[in-house]
Design an enzyme around this catalytic site. Structure first.
Site, PDB file in Angstrom:
ATOM      1  N   GLU A 143       0.889  -1.168   0.000  1.00 17.19           N
ATOM      2  CA  GLU A 143       0.000   0.000   0.000  1.00 17.19           C
ATOM      3  C   GLU A 143       0.917   1.205   0.000  1.00 17.19           C
ATOM      4  O   GLU A 143       1.761   1.363   0.886  1.00 17.19           O
ATOM      5  CB  GLU A 143      -0.911  -0.019   1.225  1.00 17.19           C
ATOM      6  CG  GLU A 143      -2.039   1.008   1.136  1.00 17.19           C
ATOM      7  CD  GLU A 143      -1.826   2.169   2.071  1.00 17.19           C
ATOM      8  OE1 GLU A 143      -1.517   3.268   1.561  1.00 17.19           O
ATOM      9  OE2 GLU A 143      -1.952   1.996   3.285  1.00 17.19           O
ATOM     10  N   CYS A 158      -2.647   7.928   4.993  1.00 17.40           N
ATOM     11  CA  CYS A 158      -2.670   7.503   3.597  1.00 17.40           C
ATOM     12  C   CYS A 158      -3.965   7.941   2.926  1.00 17.40           C
ATOM     13  O   CYS A 158      -4.004   8.183   1.719  1.00 17.40           O
ATOM     14  CB  CYS A 158      -2.560   5.982   3.501  1.00 17.40           C
ATOM     15  SG  CYS A 158      -1.329   5.240   4.564  1.00 17.40           S
TER      16      CYS A 158
END
Length: 541
Positions: free
Chosen positions: A293, A327
């Site tokens: 990720e 994020c």
């Protein structure tokens, strides 16, 4: 040997404590913060259950008071990495053969320890070392970490029940083996829960792990390892090796037993690791599993029918909670001209009123950005916007690093929808807004989709059902986690499994069984009870 088919307790999401004034949890956490801030500890490597001190020291400091040292951390080099590989290999046979329910029990115990005696410890470590407010620490280092332990245990048990059909006279079975080799976990600074899950998810499935925590999150990493130890984790299953990316990566990525990489961090670093793995394919025993990720340039898109209050709240929380260092944080927003006129004054007023400071003061909404490098990036972006003819600062725009790395929450209004801060990841408390012609909302969807190479999170706001249908369809590849009339942050384990595609990662969805499947190598076993004794088939007659 298991003598039962066991059911893992059905998980429920951990209740988030609110730390309201006068509450017992507030007093308890404040006491732990004072206690841990008053100490300067030593953090060794942990390899095969042994504490190793290399003498190569890095300091773990408070971002909001960078002169205050929390810990002196020993760093690994190539020699220690080689020791960690050997330790993981020694632990592998015992750990992989341990009955699955015994492995699960360790993580369920870790969840209970964290829900109880470790809650203040890990929350305080995250607040002090990563500059999170009590609320941001609670939803991360306590609730989400607990959820990962409990839900992963449940999902793993469900995976094991997946078995093939059997024809007459045979029994077909599926064995869900761990990977052959070790898993390399590389975690970021911004979420203690992510750091935990990157190492714990592969370990739950029977793998052994080399864990490189972020250099700016070593204080909480140390306390995670203590939690694993007290939960009964055997030596060598998770080996903590802090150090530079090159010193550790050069050994790991060239080792024949590398079985997988579990990564969260920058796109550039993950691309480099993938490239190195590709060049080394002939060295490996198996094709390594690559799960990552990476970056994001997360958006909020408002339709002309959007609720102004809901939009304003989503912008404030989605862009500025934890200093925008999520994020999933909103870093670009598209607001129609009719709404901008209605929300601008209130939005600016609210942003200017957000309190920034030491998270030990529970009245602060934001702490400091993580380190000097981040502070430099953010201050330079603000200065560039001030000097640009394509953008202007409408809120915030100040910064100060004299005591801590503080950046005021800042809103940039970009006249050009492709302006630098609309398209490039900053990972800080800076939101760029482009005000568009309300009559051209469908045309703007193409801009939203094409402006960034990332596809992690995104949110759309509208009270028009047809418009929502159009936006959901048009932006289907623009975000792996998509929100309707809500901020693009706050994914919950078991409810919104997390991950994005394009340059945001492999979208293997942490918080679901999809992630665990990446750490399993199935074997089908067919047993025939009465084997054939004649090789001729009937058609040959």
């Amino acid at each position: 040997m298991s003598l039962g088919i066991y059911r893992v307790p059905v998980p429920k999401n951990e209740t988030v404590k609110d730390y309201a004034p006068g509450s017992p949890e507030r007093a308890s956490l404040q006491q732990k913060l004072a206690e841990m801030a008053s100490e300067r500890i030593e953090v060794p490597l942990l390899i095969g259950g042994k504490e190793i001190r290399t003498g190569k020291i890095a300091r773990a400091v408070m971002p909001h008071d960078h002169g205050h040292v929390l810990a002196d951390v020993h760093l690994a080099g190539p020699e220690e990495v080689a020791l960690a590989v050997k330790a993981a290999d020694r632990a592998k046979d015992f750990w992989s053969r341990m009955p699955w329910e015994e492995r699960v029990a360790i993580f369920l115990k870790a969840a209970e320890l964290l829900a109880g005696p470790y809650r203040d410890v890990l929350n305080a470590a995250t607040m002090l070392g990563q500059s999170k407010t009590c609320h941001q620490a609670e939803i991360d280092s306590a609730a989400e970490t607990i959820d990962f332990f409990r839900f992963n245990a449940h999902y793993y048990a469900e995976i094991l029940t997946e078995q093939p059909e059997s024809g007459p006279g045979m029994w077909n079975r599926m064995e869900h083996r761990p990977l052959e080799g070790f898993v390399f976990a590389v975690s970021p600074f911004n979420f203690t829960a992510i750091a935990s899950n990157l190492a714990a998810a592969p370990a739950l499935c029977g793998n052994t792990v080399l864990w490189k925590p972020a250099s700016t999150a070593l204080f909480s990493a140390h306390h995670l390892m203590r939690l694993y130890r007290d939960a009964g984790m055997p030596d060598g299953v998770i080996n903590m090796i802090p150090g530079s990316g090159r010193a550790i990566g050069d050994v790991v990525l060239n080792h024949q037993d590398l079985a997988g990489i579990h990564f969260t961090g920058s796109t550039g670093v993950f691309n480099g690791m993938w490239r190195t793995v590709g060049q080394n394919l002939e060295k490996y025993r198996s094709y390594p599993r690559l799960v990552g990720e990476t970056g994001g340039k997360d958006f909020i898109f408002a339709h002309p029918s959007a609720d102004p209050k809901a939009l304003t709240t989503a912008i404030l929380r989605g862009a500025f909670e934890y200093q925008g260092q999520k994020c999933s944080a909103a870093s670009r927003a598209y607001v129609p001209s009719n709404l901008w006129a209605r929300i601008k004054d209130e939005l600016v007023s609210e942003v200017e009123g957000l309190k920034v400071g030491d998270p030990r003061d529970f009245s602060n909404f934001m702490g400091a950005v993580i380190d000097e490098g981040a502070f430099k990036d953010h201050s330079e972006a603000i200065d560039a916007a001030k000097a640009s003819s394509d953008a202007k600062i409408v809120a915030g725009g100040t910064y100060d690093s004299s005591k801590g790395w503080f950046v005021r929450p800042t809103i940039i209004q970009a006249l050009d929808p492709t302006y630098h801060t609309m398209s490039h990841e900053l990972f800080g408390p800076i939101l760029t807004i482009h005000v568009y012609d309300e009559a051209k909302w469908e045309e703007m969807l193409d801009v939203v989709d094409a402006t960034s190479p990332y596809a992690l999170t995104g949110a759309v706001f509208s009270q028009d059902r047809y418009a929502l249908h159009v936006m959901v369809h048009h932006l289907r590849h623009a975000a792996g986690n998509f929100y309707i009339n809500d901020k693009p942050t706050g994914a919950v384990v078991g409810q919104q499994p997390f991950g994005g595609a394009r340059m945001s990662g492999t979208n293997d969805k942490a918080g679901s069984s999809l992630n665990l499947l990446r750490w399993i190598s199935p074997r089908t076993i067919k047993e025939t009870f009465v084997p054939a004794t004649e090789w001729r088939y009937p058609y040959l007659g």
